[in-house]
Write a protein that holds these residues in place. Structure first.
Motif: not given
Length: 242
Positions: A209-236
């Motif tokens: 029933k709350n798949a949209g909210v769950v999916g949105g939160v999951a997508a947001g977390i994944c986006a933050l993790e990808i951004a963190a990996m990209v930035v850390s690798m860029y700095l590296y």
């Protein structure tokens, strides 16, 4: 051109420090609360309600683990960016990558192997319901809270309680939550006609029933993790050019 690159590097470095400082402080808060609850769960339950101390203690272990991971992650990211340490940055990148892969794997398993998970739970949880519900206070309290809040009965349905300790001790009746409306004299006929869903299927229904909210939160977390990996690798990578 060089100035623009250095400006970008400095900006991302500051963002990396602030982002990971927030993660570090949040992790420290969770860790502190988790330790407090583990040490003094009864006082915590007195403050927030009458739920059993065991429930809070179980939650505390989860908070301690999550808090510790966030503290380590925040420390590595913050110090790695501040000190421009390639070692700390690559460690930060590796941990975030492992967490990201674990989340993807867990999502795939949850989607593909739902029926297998149900079978595993049936073999482990159902015997607990039959033998301990109504007999062990902590187990009874946890299940009463779950069935009351989720509006469910047993793991699969009311038959989980058939010939159980509770069933035999209460004149062959089922827990009140297995009948609609909730009835302390819940007979087999009443439970069957009420057709209250099991907690496993009810939880799945709520998630869908709350798949949209769950999916949105999951997508947001994944986006933050990808951004963190990209930035850390860029700095590296940029540290090699400095």
């Amino acid at each position: 051109m060089m100035g623009a690159k250095m400006g970008c590097f400095s900006f991302l470095k500051v963002m990396m420090i602030l982002f990971n400082l927030a993660i570090f402080l949040g992790g420290g808060t969770l860790l502190g609360v988790g330790i407090w609850v583990a040490v003094d769960g009864s006082s915590f339950s007195n403050i927030f309600g009458s739920a059993s101390a065991l429930q809070f203690v179980n939650v505390s272990y989860f908070l301690i683990v999550i808090g510790a991971i966030l503290v380590v992650l925040g420390f590595l990211g913050c110090c790695g960016a501040q000190k421009e340490s390639k070692c700390l940055l690559i460690m930060f990148f590796s941990i975030v990558l492992i967490i990201f892969i674990a989340e993807i794997a867990a999502a795939v398993v949850a989607l593909v192997y739902t029926s297998i998970a149900e079978n595993i739970l049936e073999t482990t949880v159902t015997p607990t319901l039959k033998n301990q519900y109504g007999k062990v206070p902590e187990v009874t309290q946890i299940w009463n809270t779950t069935m009351s809040e989720v509006k469910c009965c047993g793991l699969t349905n009311f038959t989980d309680f058939t010939d159980s300790y509770y069933y035999k001790e209460h004149n062959n009746t089922y827990p009140p939550f297995c009948c609609t409306p909730v009835n302390t004299s819940c007979s087999a006929t009443a439970a069957h006609s009420s057709n209250v869903q099991g907690c496993f299927h009810q939880l799945l229904s709520e998630i869908r029933k709350n798949a949209g909210v769950v999916g949105g939160v999951a997508a947001g977390i994944c986006a933050l993790e990808i951004a963190a990996m990209v930035v850390s690798m860029y700095l590296y990578c940029q540290l090699d050019k400095k």
